[in-house]
Design an enzyme around this catalytic site. Sequence first.
Site, PDB file in Angstrom:
ATOM      1  N   ASP A  38      49.041  29.581  40.846  1.00 20.73           N
ATOM      2  CA  ASP A  38      49.140  30.732  41.414  1.00 20.73           C
ATOM      3  C   ASP A  38      50.087  31.899  40.626  1.00 20.73           C
ATOM      4  OD1 ASP A  38      49.586  32.449  43.862  1.00 20.73           O
ATOM      5  OD2 ASP A  38      49.433  30.622  44.940  1.00 20.73           O
ATOM      6  N   VAL A  65      43.845  35.131  38.404  1.00 22.56           N
ATOM      7  CA  VAL A  65      42.528  35.081  38.337  1.00 22.56           C
ATOM      8  C   VAL A  65      41.827  36.358  37.732  1.00 22.56           C
ATOM      9  CG1 VAL A  65      42.430  32.925  39.776  1.00 22.56           C
ATOM     10  CG2 VAL A  65      41.864  35.272  40.617  1.00 22.56           C
ATOM     11  N   TYR A 156      35.662  42.364  51.349  1.00 19.49           N
ATOM     12  CA  TYR A 156      35.616  41.073  51.485  1.00 19.49           C
ATOM     13  C   TYR A 156      34.649  40.139  51.481  1.00 19.49           C
ATOM     14  CZ  TYR A 156      38.107  36.859  52.981  1.00 19.49           C
ATOM     15  OH  TYR A 156      38.611  35.378  53.238  1.00 19.49           O
ATOM     16  N   LYS A 160      32.727  37.606  49.351  1.00 15.73           N
ATOM     17  CA  LYS A 160      32.649  36.068  49.712  1.00 15.73           C
ATOM     18  C   LYS A 160      30.902  35.818  49.856  1.00 15.73           C
ATOM     19  CE  LYS A 160      36.947  34.883  50.258  1.00 15.73           C
ATOM     20  NZ  LYS A 160      37.493  33.832  49.237  1.00 15.73           N
TER      21      LYS A 160
END
Length: 251
Positions: A38, A65, A156, A160
């Site tokens: 994290d 990331v 989003y 996804k």
Amino acid sequence: MSKRLEGKSMIVTGGASGIGLATVERCLKEGANLVISDLASSDGAAKAQALNGQGGRCIFIPCDVSSTEQVDHLIAETVRQFGKVDAVFNNAGIGGITPAVDYADADYLRIIDINLNGVFRVARAALRQMYMQGSGSIINCASILGTLGQTGTAAYSAAKGGVVNLTRTLALEAAPKGVRVNSIGPGYIDTPLLKDLPPEMRQGLVNLHPIGRLGRDEEVANAVLFMASDEASFVTGAHLLVDGGYAAGKS
């Protein structure tokens, strides 16, 4: 009776809270050695210390990331600590609700970068290691919004949806190398954030799920555990909805 992940090493990105942490806890109980990954500013180190030894070992490796350098370090350090990478739950992500016409480029691109490009960066680094091993399982966290659209979620939902098809493509490339790649699509999960919603808004979310309630973190974790385990040895390129029937349609 042997545990389902006995002797395996696993990375969970976004692992310091929510679905990620529930997955860490579940897989530890099944004998895996876990990396909580994290942001450095998270409480991942404290969580790893508290969980270490509750089944397997548990360590924290910070990683953003959006950084290829940090992602590559995550994989390399996991191999240094545990000797291999058997499974990755590619779970790090951020949300955002904005009408498409109001999205600033920077805000839109940040959600795409974390939620789609970040999944790619982690998968790419993991695949390089798994190809050398000749085995491995990657589970990418998508969403019901990888299957359905929703107003206010242009970035989003685009990300996804991209994760779902990226998963299929990676699965095709990885299959001859002995590596499986799948994705999961959680519905609305009962988190502390949702508990703060006005009752009518919370009930509105409940009503979206034919099963009649919100999901629980551990229910998503169980799906990830299955995908990471040898029980799913003939499953690759799949998108598993864990959504209480949300995407099945209107009842």
